[in-house]
Design an enzyme around this catalytic site. Structure first.
Site, PDB file in Angstrom:
ATOM      1  N   HIS A   1       0.816  -1.212   0.000  1.00  0.00           N
ATOM      2  CA  HIS A   1       0.000   0.000   0.000  1.00  0.00           C
ATOM      3  C   HIS A   1       0.855   1.270   0.000  1.00  0.00           C
ATOM      4  CE1 HIS A   1       0.322  -0.351   4.514  1.00  0.00           C
ATOM      5  NE2 HIS A   1       0.430   0.960   4.413  1.00  0.00           N
TER       6      HIS A   1
ATOM      7  N   ASP B   1       0.364  -7.938   1.637  1.00  0.00           N
ATOM      8  CA  ASP B   1       0.668  -6.505   1.673  1.00  0.00           C
ATOM      9  C   ASP B   1       2.180  -6.267   1.787  1.00  0.00           C
ATOM     10  OD1 ASP B   1       0.135  -3.787   1.533  1.00  0.00           O
ATOM     11  OD2 ASP B   1      -0.091  -3.565   3.698  1.00  0.00           O
TER      12      ASP B   1
ATOM     13  N   ASN C   1       5.132   5.100   9.170  1.00  0.00           N
ATOM     14  CA  ASN C   1       5.851   3.941   9.699  1.00  0.00           C
ATOM     15  C   ASN C   1       5.609   2.681   8.862  1.00  0.00           C
ATOM     16  OD1 ASN C   1       5.842   5.129  12.933  1.00  0.00           O
ATOM     17  ND2 ASN C   1       7.600   3.982  12.195  1.00  0.00           N
ATOM     18  N   SER C   2       4.587   2.691   8.031  1.00  0.00           N
ATOM     19  CA  SER C   2       4.251   1.503   7.251  1.00  0.00           C
ATOM     20  C   SER C   2       5.457   1.041   6.441  1.00  0.00           C
ATOM     21  CB  SER C   2       3.083   1.792   6.298  1.00  0.00           C
ATOM     22  OG  SER C   2       1.887   1.939   7.006  1.00  0.00           O
TER      23      SER C   2
ATOM     24  N   ILE D   1      -2.134   0.402  12.106  1.00  0.00           N
ATOM     25  CA  ILE D   1      -2.414   0.770  13.487  1.00  0.00           C
ATOM     26  C   ILE D   1      -3.922   0.762  13.697  1.00  0.00           C
ATOM     27  CG2 ILE D   1      -0.355   2.185  13.815  1.00  0.00           C
ATOM     28  CD1 ILE D   1      -2.074   4.666  13.323  1.00  0.00           C
TER      29      ILE D   1
END
Length: 467
Positions: free
Chosen positions: A108, A138, A213-214, A232
């Site tokens: 994503h 993902d 942070n992803s 999150i």
């Protein structure tokens, strides 16, 4: 004197308690035994890990169309005008997992990107190519371009050995402010009701994880990669102490596929459909608690059938690891290497059994993907014949027949009339659609009315459209 003696006794009891119930873990996990240990710093771990955590910048060009251009009177007086291009940018994090320059991030973060750049901790930037995207987990793998140097990389830990209460650190680029380190503990394991990816099996942590942070690293106290931060739970958009990471063992599988030159991740195929055990089912089976994965159906001649698995069998474990629900089994099974075998613990009629199942991929020949270009309601749709592999990917019954829409052009006729990815086309004007060739032929005929039968979300729908 009394205080120091009391503290020493409490400490000794804590250590003894931990050693008694978990002798192996006691060597590595213990409470601080002195004030000096409470002053210890994470800095040495951070200094070793930080160079392998990167920032990922993705950009894509979109057409910024003025809606007034749809009005013929406006176009008559002011001209057709031109669509303005606008660059949309997204920011995330990533982790170097191989010294040659392989980077793992979330799908994503780079979805739909025309250009991807990676910024290292020393501020150098590199363009990156997308090697592999695995939407089911993902996870995406990037490769840094035009470089032959060796980069610092993180080693994987065995995420199955993590325990609730272990200290971890999250490293990434929250809110675009630059690389940031937060710490906390693993607050839960095997979270299967999160609803983020196909493989519902996450590490939960209270280490602060925020937007940006992803794709970043969740590391253990040995400086090894425990997971990839991916989501999150938040009502405000910021960290509220509940973050989720994809376990390192799943990341390892995706990276191995990228290293082998694959463009898709190959995973074992069970050849059976599983369902959750409800309290009512548990009561009917005489179970003390509603745990395990119940076999709903078995594909003839598939790996499960050859292993002797039958409908109504209850799967309770795989290779010695307990299975609480179908999501837990899917994760455990998907992280097993192709070519070997796995031992499954089963209850059948109240009796325990052990079955050995071969780890092999699902048959995928005959997809015959194509994009329909003729003038019809299907124009611009990319379609595929349903194979066992595609049925497994889409969570369909293995005996499902028909043609499925796997992609849609953004401004295509198919998208405009309301078709969606995942729609299964069963019939067009009373003609059965079993393969993509059938749909291509039906879509090529001139029609005043299109009578279409499709399945969406498990429900059959009949649609009539003008020609």
């Amino acid at each position: 004197m009394f205080r120091s003696t009391f503290t020493a006794v409490v400490t000794a009891l804590c250590i003894a308690f931990s050693a008694h119930f978990n002798p192996a873990a006691a060597q590595d996990r213990r409470v601080p035994s002195s004030l000096a240990e409470l002053r210890l710093s994470y800095a040495p771990i951070v200094q070793r890990v930080q160079p392998a955590v990167v920032n990922v910048y993705a950009a894509k060009v979109v057409q910024n169309r003025n809606p007034l251009l749809d009005d013929p009177i406006f176009r008559r007086f002011f001209g057709g005008g031109q669509q303005q291009e606008q660059v949309q940018r997204s920011l995330g994090s990533g982790v170097i997992v191989d010294s040659s320059g392989l980077v793992v991030t979330n799908v994503h973060v780079i979805e739909g990107a025309d250009q991807v750049k990676v910024s290292l901790s020393d501020k150098r930037e590199f363009e990156a190519e997308i090697v592999l995207k695995d939407s089911r987990s993902d996870l995406a793998v990037l490769r840094l371009k035009d470089t032959k140097e060796k980069f610092p990389a993180l080693e994987f830990t065995n995420s199955d050995e993590l325990m609730v209460g272990d200290v971890v650190m999250a490293i990434g680029n929250p809110f675009g402010v630059g690389q940031t380190v937060t710490h906390g503990i693993i607050s839960a394991l095997a979270r299967t009701q999160v609803g983020i990816t196909d493989y519902q099996f996450f590490i939960q942590t209270d280490a602060a994880i925020n937007p940006g942070n992803s794709g970043g690293a969740l590391v253990d106290m040995n400086g090894r990669l425990a997971g990839i931060n991916t989501a999150i739970y938040s009502r405000s958009g910021g960290s509220q102490g509940i973050g989720f990471a994809i376990p390192a063992n799943m990341v390892r599988v995706v990276v191995a596929s990228a290293k082998s030159g694959g463009t898709a991740v190959k995973r074992p195929w069970l050849g059976a459909k599983l369902q959750a055990v409800t309290p009512e089912i548990a009561e009917s089976l005489g179970l003390r608690s509603p745990t395990g994965a119940l076999v709903a159906s078995v594909v003839p001649n598939g790996p499960a059938a050859k292993a002797g698995l039958k409908s109504s069998d209850l799967i309770t474990g795989i290779d010695g690891q307990a299975v609480d629900d179908p999501n837990a089994f899917d994760y455990r099974f998907a992280t097993r290497p192709i070519g070997g075998s796995a031992q499954i613990d089963v209850q059948r009629g109240g009796r325990p059994l052990k079955l050995t199942i071969a780890l092999e991929t699902a048959p995928d020949a005959g997809r015959n993907e194509l994009v329909l270009t003729g003038r019809s309601p299907f124009q611009g749709a990319k379609v595929s014949t349903i194979t066992p592999a595609l049925a497994d990917e889409l969570h369909l019954d293995a005996d499902t027949e028909g043609v499925v829409i796997v992609d849609l052009g953004g401004d295509s006729a198919a998208a405009n009339v309301g078709f969606q990815k995942g729609d299964i086309i069963l019939a067009v004007n009373n003609q059965k659609i079993a393969r993509t060739g059938d749909l291509e032929k039906a879509a090529g005929e001139r029609q005043r009315l299109w009578r279409i039968t499709l399945v969406r979300g498990g429900q059959q729908i009949n649609v009539t459209l003008g020609g």
